[in-house]
Each structure stands twice: as structure tokens, then as C-alpha cells.
Motif scaffolding. Sequence first.
Motif, short mmCIF file in Angstrom:
data_model
loop_
_atom_site.label_atom_id
_atom_site.label_comp_id
_atom_site.label_asym_id
_atom_site.label_seq_id
_atom_site.Cartn_x
_atom_site.Cartn_y
_atom_site.Cartn_z
N VAL A 135 0.84 -1.21 0.00
CA VAL A 135 0.00 0.00 0.00
C VAL A 135 0.87 1.25 0.00
CG1 VAL A 135 -1.70 1.33 1.31
CG2 VAL A 135 -1.95 -1.14 1.11
N ILE A 136 1.82 1.31 0.92
CA ILE A 136 2.66 2.50 1.04
C ILE A 136 3.43 2.75 -0.26
CG2 ILE A 136 4.65 3.48 2.29
CD1 ILE A 136 2.14 3.48 4.03
N ASP A 137 4.00 1.68 -0.83
CA ASP A 137 4.79 1.84 -2.06
C ASP A 137 3.92 2.37 -3.20
OD1 ASP A 137 6.89 0.94 -0.63
OD2 ASP A 137 7.04 -1.04 -1.59
N GLN A 138 2.75 1.76 -3.36
CA GLN A 138 1.86 2.19 -4.45
C GLN A 138 1.48 3.65 -4.29
OE1 GLN A 138 0.29 0.65 -7.16
NE2 GLN A 138 1.75 -1.00 -6.92
N LEU A 139 1.09 4.02 -3.08
CA LEU A 139 0.64 5.39 -2.84
C LEU A 139 1.78 6.39 -3.06
CD1 LEU A 139 -1.64 4.98 0.32
CD2 LEU A 139 -2.34 5.15 -2.06
N ARG A 140 2.99 6.02 -2.65
CA ARG A 140 4.13 6.93 -2.82
C ARG A 140 4.48 7.08 -4.29
NH1 ARG A 140 7.39 5.53 2.35
NH2 ARG A 140 6.18 6.81 3.80
N LEU A 141 4.41 5.94 -5.03
CA LEU A 141 4.76 5.96 -6.46
C LEU A 141 3.82 6.87 -7.25
CD1 LEU A 141 5.69 2.27 -7.31
CD2 LEU A 141 7.11 4.29 -7.70
N SER A 142 2.60 6.99 -6.76
CA SER A 142 1.60 7.78 -7.50
C SER A 142 1.96 9.27 -7.52
CB SER A 142 0.24 7.62 -6.85
OG SER A 142 0.20 8.36 -5.64
#
Lengths: 67, 431
Positions: free
Chosen positions: B189-196
Motif C-alpha cells: 500500500v505505502i509503495d503504491q501510494l508513494r509511487l503515484s
Amino acid sequence: MPAKKEPKSYAEAVEELEEIASLLDDRNIDIDLLSEKVKRAHELVEFCQKRIESVRFEVENILEEAQ
Amino acid sequence: MINHNKEVSRDDLIQEVLDFASSSSSDLEPTLSVSEINEAISMAVSEAFSEDIWVKGEIQRLNFHSSGHIYFTLVDAGKSSAPSTIPVTLLKWSASQIKGDLREILAEDREVRLKVRPDFYAPYGKMSLQVSDIDTSFTLGNIALARRVLLEKLEKEGVLRDNALLPLPQLPINLVLITSVESAAYHDVIDQLRLSEIGFNIKVINALMQGHGSVVSVVSALKHSKKYSPDVILLCRGGGAKSDLACFDTEEVARAIIAMDVPVLTGLGHQIDVSVADLVAHISLKTPTACAQFLIEHVREATEVIDSLAEEIKDKTFNVLQTKETRIANISQRIAETSYLLDQCEIRLEGYKISIKSSVKTALARAHEQQTFFKAILKSSDPARILERGFSLTTDTTGKIVRSVKDVSDGDILSTRVVDGEIKSTVNKGK
């Protein structure tokens, strides 16, 4: 004649301008009033143009800031 | 599986016990050692239960051991006060023979039907049940039944869709992520949100997502999340296919989700089943990653709508200004045409001039005619003309015209004007 005061708003200025334009369209305008009316019309046109320009400037600034 | 310290038959053992008794003091009853009694019990047990038998009960103190063996305690279902309990062991090899996801089937407080062989482990004197098979359809049926009962209850109360009916904010930026910190779900979750690269504001609340204590932990995390006033809550748990949904099928967790006043998104990482938590949540997604992607997509869509609205407002604003400007220009043009008005006045004035001129001319002509007429009259009454016709004009010395004999006396000198001169004469009345 004393100079008329600054219009309260753009809408008021346009209304007065329309009145003057209609008066001039009539062709039977009292010639003594003519220069006074034309002078007033120029004042109003200048007021309106300044208003439009300032609004345009403001809008551009707002849009620029928003980006 | 029965454990023996040494290979002995039951008869041998009994004989051994009797021999021991006879060799001891005659006043002593036969006495066994612990190992002997344990062995005897073990053998008695294995003889009594020569075949596997089915048993059912509720799971407690479930432990998926790192060795691959699974340990738990089986108790009679629904008997809360002093229930009978027995330890259960599911060895790694037996577990591998059972179809289905054991982490999904076996769960704390869940009723299961197991095929077991009672076993007495002689070295520790410990009684347990060795599992050889699990009636998965019984367990899954029970799970499904329990789910259905709970769902019907919530439906009847009219609260089942409470969270689903909450509007999802257009820009859900402030998030609370309830998960097990440092788990795969957390990182996904954290990685996806940061990548966005969308500026999500994420508060993470650590919670136990499965096993004993998970219900209390998840419910408490949900309650705790309120203090962050999030736009959306993410309830995520990883684990791929291996999942234990028991916690998310409980009434406590379902009600905690229903009680939230912001949308709860679930990403519980299961593939087949849908838990009660998923059904009462605002939106249920299969994985934590899908949860994050859903939010990202939602925010992007909202941003696009806002961008396009901004563009539309910009265009419309400039159009309005353009229209106003044109209107002012038109009025200005009309005003400028005043010179035409002046021209018209001039033309009119010119007309007046011409008409005045012609009037004057006429008047002058008339005057001239009158003048000629009067001149003629005057001419006709001119004394010179009269003199020409032979008349004369006599005046006395004072210049007074002599009109009668009575006007003169003898000796008066008179002046008579004739056409070509003057005759002086003296009066002689000649009486």
C-alpha cells in the motif's frame, strides 16, 4: 456642467452607455447636450475597458497561481 | 502414531509386571514405574482406538508452528463454563495431504470436524488427538452458515450497507491504513501510494490481522482511527492465497466497520471467499495493492474533472470578457458616429442658409419692384416734369409758393421757375 461621478459598477456604466448610444441614435438630440454626452460616453468607455482589463489580469493571475 | 520406548507386546508387558510383583516383597502390591504405566496406557489407548474416528469441536489456542506442524486445543462448542478440552496435533505431512487452505479452514473459535486417532505420548504422559483428515466442507459450511446468519442479522437491522452508502470523497487524501506494520500488505500500500506522487497523508495504525487477539486489535484500530478524521480508511492484510479470514467474519469487526462515519476500503488479500467485513465495507478489493490503486485512480479522475472544469471556467471567463469588450467597442463606435450627427446638423444649417438666401432675394426683388413703382410715381409727380409740360412755379422772395393773387402785392419781386430757368418779375396787379 459638473463632471458626473464614477459609475458604481460595470453594469451601471454599460447601462448609461447604452442610454447615451440610444440618445445619439435618435438623431434629434439637442445639439447643446451632444458634447457633454460624448464626453461622458468616453469616460464610461474608458471605465469599462479598464474594468475588463483588470478582471482579465486578475483571472490570469488566479489561473497562474492555481497551476 | 504411538510411541514406544521399546518394542514389547501387551502380553509381554503384563507378564513383566506380574514377574516384578512376585519378585518383590510379598506384602507389597505390584508397582509400576512411570514409564511402565505410560506404556501400558499408550498401548491400551492404541488398542481401544484401532481406527481413526471423527470428532468435532471448537478450535482454541491455534498455533501454526514454524516447523510446519499445527497445534491447537479442541473444546466442545458452545460450552463456555468448564468445557472439556483436548490437545490436537496436525503434523506437517498429514497437513500436506489435506485439500484446501488450512489457514482459511482452521481459525480460532471455529467449529471443525476432524478425523483423529487418540494418542497417548508415553514419555510425557500426554493425551492428544492426531489429525489425519479434516471435513473441510463441514467447516466451510459452518463458516458460510455463520456468515449468512450474521449478514441476515445486519440486513434485518438495516445497517448492512451503512458504510457502503457513505459518499466516497472526491479527493480522499487523508488516509488511515490499518494493517500489520512492516507486513507485505503495509509495504504494498505505502509503495503504491508513494509511487503515484499524489500527496496522500497516510496515518498507519498497527493491528494484529489474524489469529488470537486480532478481533480486539482490528476493532480498537478502527475506533482509534477516528481521531485522525480521515477521508477514507484502508483495512489491509496481505498473505496471498494463504489467508485466515475468521477475524473479518466476526460480528465485532463487522459492527466496528458499520459504525465508522467514513468509507472503509478492505483489501484482505484473499482470492475466493468474501468475508463479512468485505460485505459491510464501502468497497472491497482483493488485495492491498488493488486498494491503493483504486484510491490513486479515484483521485486522478477527480483531478482530471477539476482540471477540465478549470479549463472550462478559464475559457468561459475569457469569452465573457471578450463579449463585454466587443460590446464596449460597439458602443464606442456608435458614440464615435456623433460626427455624422454633426455633419447632419451642418447640412441642415446649410439648408437653412440657402433658404434664407432665397427668401432674402425674393424680398429684395419685391422691394426693388416697389421701389421702381414708387419711383415711377415720383417721377410722374416731379415738378421738373410739370415745368416741362409748360407749367411754372412762382415763389416770393421768402421762397413761399405763390398760389393766389392774394399772396402778392404790387412791387413784390417774384421768382418764376420754368423748365429751363428762372424769371424774375415785379408784381403789377394792373387794376
